[in-house]
Design a protein around this motif. Structure first.
Motif, PDB file in Angstrom:
ATOM      1  N   LEU A  21       1.084 -27.816   8.571  1.00 18.07           N
ATOM      2  CA  LEU A  21       2.158 -27.653   7.599  1.00 18.07           C
ATOM      3  C   LEU A  21       3.237 -26.742   8.166  1.00 18.07           C
ATOM      4  N   ARG A  22       4.473 -27.182   8.038  1.00 19.33           N
ATOM      5  CA  ARG A  22       5.630 -26.400   8.474  1.00 19.33           C
ATOM      6  C   ARG A  22       6.601 -26.391   7.289  1.00 19.33           C
ATOM      7  N   VAL A  23       6.699 -25.241   6.655  1.00 15.36           N
ATOM      8  CA  VAL A  23       7.375 -25.155   5.366  1.00 15.36           C
ATOM      9  C   VAL A  23       8.705 -24.422   5.488  1.00 15.36           C
ATOM     10  N   VAL A  24       9.707 -24.953   4.809  1.00 14.97           N
ATOM     11  CA  VAL A  24      11.006 -24.295   4.677  1.00 14.97           C
ATOM     12  C   VAL A  24      11.225 -24.010   3.198  1.00 14.97           C
ATOM     13  N   SER A  25      11.650 -22.787   2.889  1.00 13.27           N
ATOM     14  CA  SER A  25      11.999 -22.422   1.519  1.00 13.27           C
ATOM     15  C   SER A  25      13.502 -22.211   1.428  1.00 13.27           C
ATOM     16  N   LEU A  26      14.123 -22.915   0.484  1.00 11.73           N
ATOM     17  CA  LEU A  26      15.561 -22.767   0.256  1.00 11.73           C
ATOM     18  C   LEU A  26      15.842 -22.026  -1.047  1.00 11.73           C
ATOM     19  N   ALA A  27      14.873 -21.222  -1.488  1.00 10.01           N
ATOM     20  CA  ALA A  27      15.053 -20.414  -2.696  1.00 10.01           C
ATOM     21  C   ALA A  27      14.357 -19.071  -2.500  1.00 10.01           C
ATOM     22  N   PRO A  28      15.057 -17.972  -2.699  1.00 10.45           N
ATOM     23  CA  PRO A  28      14.456 -16.649  -2.478  1.00 10.45           C
ATOM     24  C   PRO A  28      13.212 -16.396  -3.303  1.00 10.45           C
ATOM     25  N   LEU A  37       1.281 -15.292  -2.005  1.00 16.81           N
ATOM     26  CA  LEU A  37       0.074 -16.100  -1.813  1.00 16.81           C
ATOM     27  C   LEU A  37      -0.548 -15.892  -0.429  1.00 16.81           C
ATOM     28  N   GLY A  38       0.107 -15.112   0.422  1.00 20.44           N
ATOM     29  CA  GLY A  38      -0.424 -14.861   1.754  1.00 20.44           C
ATOM     30  C   GLY A  38      -0.318 -16.047   2.682  1.00 20.44           C
ATOM     31  N   ALA A  39       0.666 -16.929   2.419  1.00 22.33           N
ATOM     32  CA  ALA A  39       0.828 -18.143   3.235  1.00 22.33           C
ATOM     33  C   ALA A  39       2.118 -18.104   4.046  1.00 22.33           C
ATOM     34  N   GLU A  40       2.618 -16.912   4.319  1.00 21.14           N
ATOM     35  CA  GLU A  40       3.896 -16.795   5.024  1.00 21.14           C
ATOM     36  C   GLU A  40       3.838 -17.359   6.438  1.00 21.14           C
ATOM     37  N   GLN A  41       2.628 -17.475   7.005  1.00 25.99           N
ATOM     38  CA  GLN A  41       2.506 -18.019   8.365  1.00 25.99           C
ATOM     39  C   GLN A  41       2.893 -19.492   8.422  1.00 25.99           C
ATOM     40  N   LEU A  42       2.983 -20.133   7.265  1.00 28.61           N
ATOM     41  CA  LEU A  42       3.370 -21.550   7.226  1.00 28.61           C
ATOM     42  C   LEU A  42       4.886 -21.731   7.205  1.00 28.61           C
ATOM     43  N   LEU A  43       5.611 -20.648   6.933  1.00 25.86           N
ATOM     44  CA  LEU A  43       7.071 -20.733   6.847  1.00 25.86           C
ATOM     45  C   LEU A  43       7.698 -20.817   8.239  1.00 25.86           C
ATOM     46  N   VAL A  44       8.617 -21.778   8.392  1.00 21.98           N
ATOM     47  CA  VAL A  44       9.338 -21.922   9.666  1.00 21.98           C
ATOM     48  C   VAL A  44      10.846 -21.798   9.472  1.00 21.98           C
ATOM     49  N   GLY A  45      11.293 -21.616   8.226  1.00 19.69           N
ATOM     50  CA  GLY A  45      12.722 -21.489   7.963  1.00 19.69           C
ATOM     51  C   GLY A  45      12.963 -21.030   6.536  1.00 19.69           C
ATOM     52  N   ARG A  46      14.170 -20.551   6.298  1.00 23.24           N
ATOM     53  CA  ARG A  46      14.517 -19.985   4.992  1.00 23.24           C
ATOM     54  C   ARG A  46      16.000 -20.193   4.704  1.00 23.24           C
ATOM     55  N   SER A  47      16.376 -19.891   3.470  1.00 17.50           N
ATOM     56  CA  SER A  47      17.794 -19.860   3.125  1.00 17.50           C
ATOM     57  C   SER A  47      18.357 -18.501   3.538  1.00 17.50           C
ATOM     58  N   VAL A  82      10.719 -26.628   0.087  1.00 10.17           N
ATOM     59  CA  VAL A  82      10.594 -26.273  -1.329  1.00 10.17           C
ATOM     60  C   VAL A  82      11.878 -25.582  -1.760  1.00 10.17           C
ATOM     61  N   MET A  83      12.287 -25.848  -2.996  1.00  6.87           N
ATOM     62  CA  MET A  83      13.519 -25.268  -3.524  1.00  6.87           C
ATOM     63  C   MET A  83      13.486 -25.333  -5.033  1.00  6.87           C
ATOM     64  N   GLU A  84      14.393 -24.590  -5.675  1.00  8.26           N
ATOM     65  CA  GLU A  84      14.508 -24.676  -7.123  1.00  8.26           C
ATOM     66  C   GLU A  84      15.043 -26.040  -7.506  1.00  8.26           C
ATOM     67  N   LYS A  85      14.727 -26.436  -8.734  1.00  5.07           N
ATOM     68  CA  LYS A  85      15.189 -27.733  -9.221  1.00  5.07           C
ATOM     69  C   LYS A  85      16.704 -27.764  -9.203  1.00  5.07           C
ATOM     70  N   ILE A 100      12.786 -35.783   5.414  1.00  2.00           N
ATOM     71  CA  ILE A 100      11.966 -34.589   5.195  1.00  2.00           C
ATOM     72  C   ILE A 100      11.488 -34.563   3.739  1.00  2.00           C
ATOM     73  N   PRO A 101      10.180 -34.501   3.526  1.00  2.00           N
ATOM     74  CA  PRO A 101       9.655 -34.394   2.160  1.00  2.00           C
ATOM     75  C   PRO A 101      10.096 -33.083   1.508  1.00  2.00           C
ATOM     76  N   TYR A 102      10.301 -33.109   0.198  1.00  5.35           N
ATOM     77  CA  TYR A 102      10.747 -31.919  -0.507  1.00  5.35           C
ATOM     78  C   TYR A 102      10.047 -31.834  -1.849  1.00  5.35           C
ATOM     79  N   ARG A 103      10.079 -30.644  -2.397  1.00  7.80           N
ATOM     80  CA  ARG A 103       9.558 -30.444  -3.749  1.00  7.80           C
ATOM     81  C   ARG A 103      10.468 -29.483  -4.490  1.00  7.80           C
ATOM     82  N   GLU A 104      10.938 -29.912  -5.647  1.00  2.00           N
ATOM     83  CA  GLU A 104      11.755 -29.062  -6.510  1.00  2.00           C
ATOM     84  C   GLU A 104      10.863 -28.380  -7.538  1.00  2.00           C
ATOM     85  N   LEU A 105      11.073 -27.083  -7.743  1.00  2.00           N
ATOM     86  CA  LEU A 105      10.267 -26.333  -8.694  1.00  2.00           C
ATOM     87  C   LEU A 105      11.177 -25.684  -9.741  1.00  2.00           C
TER      88      LEU A 105
END
Length: 270
Positions: A21-28, A37-47, A82-85, A100-105
């Motif tokens: 898993l290689r996760v990008v978060s576009l929401a702070p 959640l202690g899963a920061e090692q999966l993050l590869v990019g950010r906003s 992952v990003m806000e709706k 790229i797969p995405y999920r809005e929360l």
């Protein structure tokens, strides 16, 4: 034999090898949730707005708030964004074009925050860890609710959160800020407005007569512009208004792990 994760994401059905898993978060707020959640090692990019905790700033910036930078995003080879709706179909179209797969929360209530933790737990293959964190966070929330329930409605100070000075924009009953104010022991001066964020008139501001106005992130220039409006002089003449522009906007305006800190911050001001 490799283990695989089955992800069902807004029309995507994917088999991703576990551990890849290689996760990008576009929401702070979601970045903060992933760290919690202690899963920061999966993050590869950010906003560019993902600045907490400090370790998050070491990640490459691959977008703005909910808006990817195509080349930078593709360069980190994410398997999930992952990003806000969002309400901009152009952003979703851009992600689809990149493949790229995405999920809005959602980010409208404190219950959304807890559900987002559970959802991220499933997406990041750490459901048990997420369940433990949610239990702890829910316990904190219930304690805030218990304490707030002891304060009679007519003794709660009227609080207004202003997000903009020109035009005047406030947080209504449909926003998570309404919950934050109530859990802090206050009463949202804009509780009669069912929407989340709205433009209000000077007449409404005078009618509601808030006892505390929070101005998260307001610069001295914005504050001066606000105080220069005629309605401000009328409010000051009533001698019941307090203004606070010192509250950390990142605490107050991000629905996430630090929302409970925002409740404590408002409680101290009340």
């Amino acid at each position: 034999m490799k283990r695989f994760l089955l992800l069902l994401l807004t029309g995507w059905t994917l088999l991703i090898p576990a551990g890849e898993l290689r996760v990008v978060s576009l929401a702070p707020n979601l970045t903060e949730c992933i760290f919690l959640l202690g899963a920061e090692q999966l993050l590869v990019g950010r906003s560019g707005y993902c600045n907490y905790p400090s370790e998050a700033k070491k990640l490459p910036v691959v977008g703005g708030f909910g808006r990817p930078y195509s080349e930078a995003l593709a360069a980190v080879r994410p398997t999930l964004v992952v990003m806000e709706k969002m309400f901009d179909p152009g952003v979703l179209k851009q992600l689809k074009q990149l493949g790229i797969p995405y999920r809005e929360l959602p980010a409208r209530s404190l219950n959304d925050y807890l559900e987002n933790l559970e959802t991220l737990g499933k997406l990041l293959n750490i459901p048990q860890k997420a369940a433990s964190v949610v239990t702890e966070q829910r316990s904190r929330l219930e304690e805030f609710r218990r304490q707030a329930s002891e304060i009679p409605y007519d003794r709660r100070p009227r609080v207004l959160v202003l997000l903009s000075a020109s035009p005047l924009m406030a947080a209504g009953q449909g926003s998570f800020l309404h919950e934050v104010i109530e859990l802090a022991g206050g009463r949202n001066a804009a509780e009669s407005v069912s929407g989340d964020y709205f433009i209000l008139s000077a007449e409404q501001l005078l009618l509601w007569q808030p006892e505390l106005i929070l101005l998260p992130g307001f610069t001295p220039e914005q504050l001066k512009r606000l105080e220069g409006q005629p309605v401000w002089e009328e409010l000051k003449a009533k001698k019941i208004i307090r203004v606070d522009s010192t509250i950390d906007p990142d605490l107050l305006l991000r629905l996430g792990p630090r929302s409970f800190d925002a409740i404590e911050a408002i409680r101290r001001r009340l």
